[in-house]
Design a protein around this motif. Structure first.
Motif, PDB file in Angstrom:
ATOM      1  N   ALA A   1     -23.512  53.719  18.685  1.00 26.56           N
ATOM      2  CA  ALA A   1     -24.634  53.912  17.770  1.00 26.56           C
ATOM      3  C   ALA A   1     -25.528  52.693  17.784  1.00 26.56           C
ATOM      4  CB  ALA A   1     -24.131  54.166  16.345  1.00 26.56           C
ATOM      5  N   LEU A   2     -26.804  52.913  17.507  1.00 25.92           N
ATOM      6  CA  LEU A   2     -27.760  51.829  17.364  1.00 25.92           C
ATOM      7  C   LEU A   2     -28.363  51.908  15.973  1.00 25.92           C
ATOM      8  CD1 LEU A   2     -30.117  50.231  19.817  1.00 25.92           C
ATOM      9  CD2 LEU A   2     -31.158  51.143  17.738  1.00 25.92           C
TER      10      LEU A   2
ATOM     11  N   ALA B   1     -30.513  54.702  11.785  1.00 30.03           N
ATOM     12  CA  ALA B   1     -29.511  54.646  12.848  1.00 30.03           C
ATOM     13  C   ALA B   1     -29.542  55.924  13.664  1.00 30.03           C
ATOM     14  CB  ALA B   1     -28.110  54.425  12.271  1.00 30.03           C
ATOM     15  N   VAL B   2     -29.049  55.813  14.887  1.00 32.81           N
ATOM     16  CA  VAL B   2     -28.888  56.975  15.751  1.00 32.81           C
ATOM     17  C   VAL B   2     -27.529  56.857  16.435  1.00 32.81           C
ATOM     18  CG1 VAL B   2     -30.033  55.830  17.703  1.00 32.81           C
ATOM     19  CG2 VAL B   2     -29.877  58.319  17.646  1.00 32.81           C
TER      20      VAL B   2
ATOM     21  N   GLN C   1     -26.738  59.719  26.533  1.00 39.92           N
ATOM     22  CA  GLN C   1     -27.400  59.042  25.417  1.00 39.92           C
ATOM     23  C   GLN C   1     -26.779  57.675  25.163  1.00 39.92           C
ATOM     24  OE1 GLN C   1     -27.317  61.700  22.053  1.00 39.92           O
ATOM     25  NE2 GLN C   1     -28.737  63.169  22.988  1.00 39.92           N
ATOM     26  N   ALA C   2     -25.464  57.581  25.283  1.00 35.71           N
ATOM     27  CA  ALA C   2     -24.797  56.287  25.113  1.00 35.71           C
ATOM     28  C   ALA C   2     -25.275  55.297  26.168  1.00 35.71           C
ATOM     29  CB  ALA C   2     -23.286  56.460  25.185  1.00 35.71           C
ATOM     30  N   LYS C   3     -25.397  55.763  27.409  1.00 37.42           N
ATOM     31  CA  LYS C   3     -25.876  54.888  28.482  1.00 37.42           C
ATOM     32  C   LYS C   3     -27.320  54.448  28.228  1.00 37.42           C
ATOM     33  CE  LYS C   3     -22.850  56.487  32.214  1.00 37.42           C
ATOM     34  NZ  LYS C   3     -22.782  57.159  33.538  1.00 37.42           N
ATOM     35  N   ALA C   4     -28.120  55.336  27.679  1.00 40.49           N
ATOM     36  CA  ALA C   4     -29.512  54.987  27.391  1.00 40.49           C
ATOM     37  C   ALA C   4     -29.596  53.901  26.321  1.00 40.49           C
ATOM     38  CB  ALA C   4     -30.283  56.230  26.954  1.00 40.49           C
ATOM     39  N   LEU C   5     -28.740  54.001  25.302  1.00 41.83           N
ATOM     40  CA  LEU C   5     -28.718  52.951  24.278  1.00 41.83           C
ATOM     41  C   LEU C   5     -28.255  51.631  24.873  1.00 41.83           C
ATOM     42  CD1 LEU C   5     -27.256  54.866  21.182  1.00 41.83           C
ATOM     43  CD2 LEU C   5     -29.651  54.278  21.644  1.00 41.83           C
ATOM     44  N   TRP C   6     -27.219  51.684  25.679  1.00 45.48           N
ATOM     45  CA  TRP C   6     -26.721  50.463  26.302  1.00 45.48           C
ATOM     46  C   TRP C   6     -27.735  49.870  27.277  1.00 45.48           C
ATOM     47  CZ3 TRP C   6     -23.542  46.827  25.255  1.00 45.48           C
ATOM     48  CH2 TRP C   6     -22.422  47.077  24.452  1.00 45.48           C
TER      49      TRP C   6
END
Length: 469
Positions: free
Chosen positions: A225-226, A315-316, A323-328
């Protein structure tokens, strides 16, 4: 600059390495003589490309006898210039590529020095295990490199740095002898732990040729999460909550300032702002658990509690792996996204976790006074107190003028770090960049102890001679 390598030594090196084991071709050498930020460049008359540990021993033995210096190099991902030769023989580990063993009972992966971190991850995954060292440069960073620099990365909070993840080593000593310390024991209380001397030694005590790496089970659940937050202080309060509420399931806890996120949005293709409104700071959290669904549930509780307490503004949560890879990717592209923005003073520092907010406040006030208009991009592993504190030239300013003030500006930042009980190098090492400066902060007793160890193992100081004390 190192003295020229005698012709007879070059001839002997060619003989011991054989065809395909060396090169003097300028085009072959060129990419190994400059680091990716273009700050450090060098020269070398000879590229040694050993294919086995015995080849490494032969090269080092010839150089030791002749007193010829060597610069070892892995994937050339270092950021402090320690892998860039200045006339020395350049010893690349790129051909040491074997996975020697993988044992799921011992939970160990034995890999040679030239195996990349991505290749180590893939090999562990085939046995449903993981090697939990995460670096943005995993496609090029090598086993020998991350061991020799004691690399950190994003999972230090839970698993520790490289020295916590190595069970044993094989290394060629500066006199050409091979030390086979490839044990896979969790307990060995029979004297000095020699492998720890080589981990983080930046190639000054010999050449690491293979490592026995500690593996862990794959996790059954994972949540990323971000969150947008108002301040580093709020991020630290969230970190304490995350630790308390997850029972040790926090894999990573990263902090990013808004400016760094804006650089990624502007300069890295495909990057999207994950939240509807901008926030001064962002926390990127990852939880993992061996119990199915546990990490997701913990993340939901954590975010709900943070919102209720007013610590989280928005938060998202990643719903898919993509999606996790995009946040990272936003976090991992913080440094690459700065390159188009001009000259930068980069700082890889650590302070006690409790002092992160104090450091950021003091350093930023000092930089605003010293370099008005400079842009501050701060990000890093807040969970272990490691902040990458980068000071970019003013928008539209002069690269040359900003670069000329780098040393004076960095001294101010590092003095603040030292006053807070921190370190001027958290995970990148000292290299050629910080070796001399470190003498300002280390005690004479500590420096002399390090020098004594080095003299004992490398009396001719042929191994990476410009690095460390």
């Amino acid at each position: 600059m190192t003295a020229p390598v005698p012709a007879d030594v070059l001839s002997r090196l060619k003989a011991v390495l054989g065809q395909g084991g060396w090169s003097t071709d300028p085009e072959r050498l060129a990419p190994k003589l400059i680091e990716w930020r273009d700050r450090w460049s060098g020269t070398s008359p000879f590229l040694a490309l050993p294919g086995t540990t015995q080849d490494v021993a032969a090269v080092v033995g010839v150089c030791f006898e002749a007193g010829v210096p060597i610069t070892p190099q892995g994937g050339n991902t270092g950021l402090v210039g320690g892998q860039i030769p200045q006339g020395e023989v350049l010893l690349s580990t790129e051909r040491l590529k074997r996975i020697r063993d993988l044992d799921a009972i011992d939970d160990v992966l034995v890999a040679e020095a030239g195996v990349t971190l991505a290749e180590a991850h893939a090999a562990a995954g085939q046995a449903r295990r993981r090697f939990p060292l995460g670096l943005a440069s995993e496609g090029s960073a090598t086993v020998g490199g991350f061991v020799s620099t004691n690399a950190g990365g994003t999972q230090v909070l839970r698993y520790g740095m490289a020295r916590n993840l190595v069970l044993g080593l094989e290394a060629v000593l500066p006199n050409g002898e091979v030390w086979n310390g490839l044990k896979r024991l969790r307990k060995d209380n029979t004297g000095y732990d020699l492998k720890q001397l080589f981990i983080g030694a930046e190639g000054t005590l010999g050449v690491v040729t293979a490592a026995a790496l500690k593996l862990y089970p794959e996790m059954a659940s994972r949540a990323v999460a971000l969150a947008g937050v108002a301040s580093p202080k709020a991020a630290l309060e969230l970190l304490a909550r995350a630790k308390a509420e997850t029972g040790g399931a926090v894999e990573a806890f990263e902090l990013m300032g808004r400016l760094g996120v804006e650089f990624a949005l502007r300069n890295v293709a495909g990057t999207r702002d994950p939240l509807a409104e901008p926030h001064p700071w962002y926390v990127l959290a990852e939880f993992a658990s061996g119990e199915a669904g546990s990490a997701e549930a913990a993340m939901e509780r954590f975010l709900a509690g943070g919102l209720e307490a007013g610590l989280i503004e928005d938060a998202v949560v990643a719903q898919t792996e993509a999606q996790a890879k995009a946040l990272w990717a936003i976090r991992e592209n913080q440094s690459p996204a700065q390159k188009p923005e001009g000259a930068t003073w980069k700082h890889d520092v650590s302070v006690p976790v409790s002092q992160v907010a104090e450091f950021l406040a003091r350093a930023t006030a000092a930089m605003q006074a010293f370099a008005p208009g400079a842009r501050i991009a701060a990000f890093g592993h807040v969970g272990d107190g490691n902040i990458h504190y980068d000071v970019l030239r003013p928008d539209g300013g002069s690269d040359a003028e900003h670069a000329a003030r780098r040393d004076a500006g960095s001294r101010i930042v590092h003095d603040i770090v030292h006053e807070l009980g921190g370190s001027i190098s958290a995970e990148h090492g000292l290299g050629a960049m910080k070796t001399a400066e470190a003498l300002r902060y280390k005690s004479p007793v500590e420096v002399e102890a390090m020098r004594a160890i080095r003299r004992a193992l490398d009396p001719k100081r042929i191994m990476n001679p410009r690095v460390l004390f």
